[in-house]
Design a protein around this motif. Structure first.
Motif, short mmCIF file in Angstrom:
data_model
loop_
_atom_site.label_atom_id
_atom_site.label_comp_id
_atom_site.label_asym_id
_atom_site.label_seq_id
_atom_site.Cartn_x
_atom_site.Cartn_y
_atom_site.Cartn_z
N ILE A 210 -11.30 -45.78 81.42
CA ILE A 210 -12.06 -46.09 82.64
C ILE A 210 -13.42 -46.69 82.27
O ILE A 210 -13.86 -47.69 82.85
CB ILE A 210 -12.20 -44.82 83.52
CG1 ILE A 210 -10.83 -44.45 84.08
CG2 ILE A 210 -13.19 -45.03 84.66
CD1 ILE A 210 -10.73 -43.06 84.66
N LYS B 229 -14.66 -50.47 83.19
CA LYS B 229 -15.93 -50.70 83.90
C LYS B 229 -16.83 -51.65 83.13
O LYS B 229 -17.38 -52.59 83.69
CB LYS B 229 -16.66 -49.37 84.08
CG LYS B 229 -16.30 -48.69 85.35
CD LYS B 229 -17.36 -47.65 85.68
CE LYS B 229 -16.95 -47.00 86.97
NZ LYS B 229 -17.46 -45.67 87.08
N ALA C 122 -12.64 -43.48 88.41
CA ALA C 122 -11.36 -44.22 88.48
C ALA C 122 -11.25 -45.00 89.78
O ALA C 122 -10.69 -46.11 89.80
CB ALA C 122 -10.20 -43.25 88.36
N THR D 296 -12.35 -48.65 89.76
CA THR D 296 -11.82 -49.64 88.83
C THR D 296 -10.33 -49.50 88.53
O THR D 296 -9.76 -50.34 87.84
CB THR D 296 -12.67 -49.60 87.51
OG1 THR D 296 -12.43 -50.75 86.77
CG2 THR D 296 -12.39 -48.38 86.68
N CYS D 297 -9.68 -48.47 89.11
CA CYS D 297 -8.27 -48.23 88.76
C CYS D 297 -7.35 -48.24 89.97
O CYS D 297 -7.74 -47.81 91.06
CB CYS D 297 -8.10 -46.84 88.16
SG CYS D 297 -8.96 -46.60 86.65
#
Ligand SMILES: Cc1ncc(COP(=O)(O)O)c(C=O)c1O
Length: 381
Positions: free
Chosen positions: A192, A196, A225, A228-229
């Motif tokens: 993560i 980023k 998370a 960005t996930c």
């Protein structure tokens, strides 16, 4: 003949699509083939799933087009499942988009976020669809190495040193297919932070969490998370519902809105009965996972013996519905697999179909009954 589109120039037919034709042709000639190549669960789904499907026929709206985002009840059931299994809090109206299997999500996500020329980090070895879809949308696959010596985890420092300016998206898949490796808390935290720092959309493809895995994890549980996930998940392996085609993508509504733009232009909703069956599955008690895994555990004992008979080495702590086994030195996996198919009528997947780091490996599926596995063991001993 009309020529096909340029985008197909770098795309091959899916290995199993070709190989299973060959296996079917051998079967049609009367050869008693045992298929340990593919991960198509052969066990039944939970019984209540079928009730959900059948009862849906009583609903007058069952035959109509359904919502592009799935019914609110299905999204609520997914939210409940994520809370219960992973302790991840999701808003059913914002953070959840049901899909027709997680495989289609790979295409939808790629179409929603990638432009031609963008680079995509893809695990080697890994699920072949990440690369073929990347090629289909005109982006560029950049493979990252996963090696046994590093628990099949990426070396993020080396990746960063190599320059990531053009990378827009990274596929990770833990628990990992084909190796069965799992992520540690530290790996998810590092991934993560890496995503980023480098402005990369990180997608964890997570369909194997509940198969022989004592530590089911969602990347969405980890700090940072949500910005960005994304995570893909599926009922295919968890509930033996591969043919039902039910998956999901989870994450920030900003990302899901973009994916919905793609998806709503491609299909017109999922059959209501399938959604109702999926809700029943997601609401199963913990007993389900125990009974599923007790079957796979017994099967895996025999598959380990098959791997021993082939003089392979393998990791007994690996998870998932395959045994990833290293062949003795100097044996070519593809030739060996063909030989086994030809001479012993057993089909096993060569590791090479998952990338160059699969050279020297084979993947043996647990999706066969004990009797078939014992017969395969006899033939290969
Ligand atoms: C790593 C991985 N991701 C995704 C899928 C697709 O699963 P489904 O589309 O059935 O959810 C598979 C199927 O084998 C897989 O191995």
């Amino acid at each position: 003949m009309i020529s096909v589109a340029n985008r197909l120039a770098h795309i091959e037919e899916y290995y199993f699509s070709m190989k299973l034709r060959e296996v079917a042709a051998l079967k049609a000639k009367g050869r008693p083939i045992i298929n340990l190549g593919i991960g198509s669960p052969d066990l039944d789904p939970p019984e209540r799933v079928l009730n959900g499907l059948v009862e849906a026929f009583e609903d007058p709206s069952a035959h109509k087009y359904q919502s592009y985002q799935g019914t609110p009840e299905l999204r609520e059931a997914i939210a409940g499942f994520y809370k219960k299994q992973f302790d991840v809090q999701l808003d059913a109206s914002k953070n959840i988009l049901p899909l027709m299997g997680s495989k289609e999500g790979i295409l939808h996500i790629s179409m929603a976020f990638l432009n031609p020329g963008d680079e995509v980090l893809i695990p080697n070895p890994g699920y072949p669809t990440y690369a073929s879809v990347t090629n289909l949308v005109g982006a560029t696959p950049v493979y990252y190495d996963l090696e046994a010596s590093n628990n099949w985890h990426p070396d993020l420092l080396t990746l960063e040193k190599n320059g990531l300016e053009k990378v827009k998206l990274m596929w990770v898949n833990y628990p990992h297919m084909p190796t069965g490796a799992i992520a540690s808390n530290k790996l998810f935290d590092n991934l993560i932070a890496f995503a980023k720092r480098n402005n990369i959309l990180l997608v964890n493809d997570n369909p194997y969490s509940f198969v022989l895995n004592p530590f089911p994890r969602s990347i969405l549980k980890y700090k940072g998370a949500k910005e960005t996930c994304l995570e893909l998940n599926s009922l295919s392996k968890t509930f033996n519902m591969a043919g039902w085609r039910v998956g999901m993508v989870l994450g920030h509504e900003h990302y899901l809105k973009a994916i919905l733009k793609v998806k709503s232009n491609m299909d017109s909703g999922m059959f209501l009965g399938i959604q109702r069956g999926a809700i029943e599955a997601l609401e199963c008690s913990e007993l389900w996972f125990g009974s599923l895994n007790s079957v796979y555990e017994k099967r895996r004992q025999i598959v380990w013996q098959i791997a021993d008979a082939l003089k392979c080495t393998y990791d007994k702590s690996a998870t998932g519905m395959f045994v990833w086994a290293k062949l003795p030195e100097h044996i070519d996996a593809e030739d060996y697999v063909d030989l086994i198919l030809e001479e012993r009528s057993v089909f096993i997947a060569p590791g090479t179909i998952f990338g160059s780091n699969g050279i020297g490996y084979i993947r043996i599926s647990l999706c066969a009954e004990i009797e078939e596995l014992e017969e395969a063991l006899k033939r290969l001993s």
